[in-house]
Design a protein around this motif. Structure first.
Motif, PDB file in Angstrom:
ATOM      1  N   MET A  85     -18.783  -2.861   0.837  1.00 59.04           N
ATOM      2  CA  MET A  85     -18.083  -3.810   1.693  1.00 59.04           C
ATOM      3  C   MET A  85     -16.836  -3.207   2.335  1.00 59.04           C
ATOM      4  O   MET A  85     -16.184  -3.842   3.154  1.00 59.04           O
ATOM      5  N   GLU A  86     -16.487  -1.966   1.937  1.00 57.97           N
ATOM      6  CA  GLU A  86     -15.416  -1.187   2.568  1.00 57.97           C
ATOM      7  C   GLU A  86     -14.086  -1.933   2.647  1.00 57.97           C
ATOM      8  O   GLU A  86     -13.544  -2.185   3.723  1.00 57.97           O
ATOM      9  N   PHE A  87     -13.557  -2.260   1.498  1.00 56.53           N
ATOM     10  CA  PHE A  87     -12.265  -2.929   1.433  1.00 56.53           C
ATOM     11  C   PHE A  87     -11.133  -1.934   1.664  1.00 56.53           C
ATOM     12  O   PHE A  87     -11.219  -0.766   1.267  1.00 56.53           O
ATOM     13  N   GLY A  88     -10.088  -2.423   2.290  1.00 54.87           N
ATOM     14  CA  GLY A  88      -8.889  -1.612   2.443  1.00 54.87           C
ATOM     15  C   GLY A  88      -7.942  -1.773   1.274  1.00 54.87           C
ATOM     16  O   GLY A  88      -7.132  -0.885   0.996  1.00 54.87           O
ATOM     17  N   TYR A  89      -8.041  -2.922   0.571  1.00 55.32           N
ATOM     18  CA  TYR A  89      -7.110  -3.230  -0.513  1.00 55.32           C
ATOM     19  C   TYR A  89      -7.868  -3.864  -1.682  1.00 55.32           C
ATOM     20  O   TYR A  89      -8.833  -4.609  -1.479  1.00 55.32           O
ATOM     21  N   VAL A  90      -7.407  -3.571  -2.870  1.00 51.20           N
ATOM     22  CA  VAL A  90      -7.945  -4.202  -4.073  1.00 51.20           C
ATOM     23  C   VAL A  90      -6.773  -4.722  -4.905  1.00 51.20           C
ATOM     24  O   VAL A  90      -5.896  -3.949  -5.311  1.00 51.20           O
ATOM     25  N   ALA A  91      -6.764  -6.035  -5.131  1.00 44.21           N
ATOM     26  CA  ALA A  91      -5.743  -6.673  -5.967  1.00 44.21           C
ATOM     27  C   ALA A  91      -6.390  -7.044  -7.298  1.00 44.21           C
ATOM     28  O   ALA A  91      -7.178  -7.989  -7.361  1.00 44.21           O
ATOM     29  N   ASP A  92      -6.083  -6.289  -8.329  1.00 41.26           N
ATOM     30  CA  ASP A  92      -6.622  -6.551  -9.664  1.00 41.26           C
ATOM     31  C   ASP A  92      -5.655  -7.477 -10.385  1.00 41.26           C
ATOM     32  O   ASP A  92      -4.642  -7.032 -10.928  1.00 41.26           O
ATOM     33  N   ILE A  93      -5.955  -8.762 -10.389  1.00 38.23           N
ATOM     34  CA  ILE A  93      -5.039  -9.712 -11.021  1.00 38.23           C
ATOM     35  C   ILE A  93      -5.542 -10.133 -12.400  1.00 38.23           C
ATOM     36  O   ILE A  93      -5.197 -11.210 -12.893  1.00 38.23           O
ATOM     37  N   GLN A  94      -6.297  -9.233 -13.019  1.00 36.68           N
ATOM     38  CA  GLN A  94      -6.690  -9.404 -14.417  1.00 36.68           C
ATOM     39  C   GLN A  94      -6.271  -8.201 -15.244  1.00 36.68           C
ATOM     40  O   GLN A  94      -5.693  -8.343 -16.311  1.00 36.68           O
ATOM     41  N   ASN A  95      -6.610  -7.010 -14.783  1.00 37.16           N
ATOM     42  CA  ASN A  95      -6.189  -5.768 -15.414  1.00 37.16           C
ATOM     43  C   ASN A  95      -6.715  -5.635 -16.841  1.00 37.16           C
ATOM     44  O   ASN A  95      -5.953  -5.377 -17.781  1.00 37.16           O
ATOM     45  N   ASN A  96      -8.032  -5.836 -17.010  1.00 39.23           N
ATOM     46  CA  ASN A  96      -8.665  -5.540 -18.288  1.00 39.23           C
ATOM     47  C   ASN A  96      -9.601  -4.348 -18.096  1.00 39.23           C
ATOM     48  O   ASN A  96      -9.597  -3.698 -17.047  1.00 39.23           O
TER      49      ASN A  96
END
Length: 339
Positions: A78-89
């Protein structure tokens, strides 16, 4: 690769995904042209109803390593420019770092491990509230260059699912269960709360899961004709809609509390081994009106319900009487009438 596409990772748990909605809504309102995709479980997507122009990518409920790799491959495509990991497991870290290798800009949620230890340590407790989870989710967006204002909460009453009939009189909800023992109000006390509420108000709904929880609900329905079980009648989105129509909800530190916060519905949360100071409090809650808890030197002893009671009797819950709960509900309803 598009620099205007962001993937937000929050795979679990139910209550934490519900909290995510506040942050995602603020992101959408602030950046209307941003292409937002939420990576979560399919059964939780209904929480995001009402936020326009969202896409989803779903991780299967079993989430084996093979399924996680497939999820990651789909996300890369899907070629994302940003990834926000709001779980971090472990799972989201695997996804985040895999996408980082494809030159996405990534940022991760701060678990605030030291801060949670500071609140629950057995000596010299510091109950200064940690930053609420919702705001820490927003902090992740800011790290990626998408700063948002603090989300606002508004009272919303959603259309009532037809399976519950037309609302007449005063409706109360009771959600006494949790996956963690430290968060569960004693069932004998819960039964007395339901008895008292059923005498005073027109209808009482009990929220539960299957198995022993459903058996308890069935017992209450047999005893009191105006008590109804919610289990199996609708999905999470329908339960959220029902909660929005209640005059008051009695809940634990559980997903149901966070579901109530989505529509700013009136609730009373009973806190035991955990404490709202750890950052897991319902977003927008009034601690005086919405929380019932005892000041005890042993609490909090847990951040999210882990561990056992060192006394073995869960006195932080057991010392909260049914009358205290019902009085808190009554105060909430009286305050609603005055306003």
């Amino acid at each position: 690769m598009s620099r205007n596409k962001i993937l937000i990772l929050r795979l679990s748990a139910i209550g934490d995904v519900a909290m995510t909605v506040h942050a995602v809504k603020a992101l959408r309102e602030t950046y209307p042209d941003l292409e937002i995709t939420v990576g979560t479980r399919k059964r939780l997507a209904g929480f995001f109803e009402g936020i326009p122009d969202l896409e989803f990518i779903f991780l299967p409920d079993k989430a084996t390593f093979a399924e996680l790799k497939e999820f990651t491959a789909n996300a890369k495509a899907m070629e994302f420019g940003y990834v926000a990991d709001i779980q971090n497991n472990l799972r989201t870290t695997f996804v985040r770092m895999s996408l980082r290798s494809s030159k996405c800009k990534v940022a991760a949620y701060d678990q605030m491990t030291y801060g949670k230890w500071r609140v629950k340590r057995s000596w010299k407790k510091d109950l200064t509230p940690l930053r609420n989870n919702v705001l820490r989710f927003c902090d992740v967006f800011a790290k990626l260059g998408f700063a948002v204002p603090e989300p606002t909460v508004k009272r919303v009453v959603k259309p009532l699912p037809a399976c519950f009939g037309k609302k007449e009189g005063v409706w109360i909800g009771v959600a006494p269960f949790s996956r963690k023992e430290k968060k569960i109000y004693p069932l004998d006390s819960t039964a007395e709360v339901i008895r008292l509420l059923s005498k005073r108000y027109d209808k009482v709904f009990i929220f539960s899961g299957p198995g022993k929880e459903k058996t308890f609900c069935d017992q209450m329905m047999d005893l009191y004709p105006n008590v109804e079980s919610v289990f199996g009648r609708t999905d999470f989105n329908g339960e959220t809609a029902l909660i929005s129509n209640l005059d008051a909800l009695v809940t634990m530190d559980s997903a149901t509390m966070h579901m109530a916060s989505l529509t700013h519905a009136p609730f009373v949360c009973i806190w035991g081994g955990t404490h709202p100071s750890t950052g897991y409090s319902a977003y927008g809650a009034d601690w005086d009106k919405n929380y019932l808890q005892l000041d005890m030197p042993c609490r909090p002893c847990s951040s999210y319900g882990e561990g056992k009671c060192k006394f073995g009797d869960f006195r932080c819950m057991g010392n909260i009487t049914p009358e205290m709960v019902v009085n808190k509900v009554s105060d909430l309803i009286d305050n609603k009438k005055e306003n």
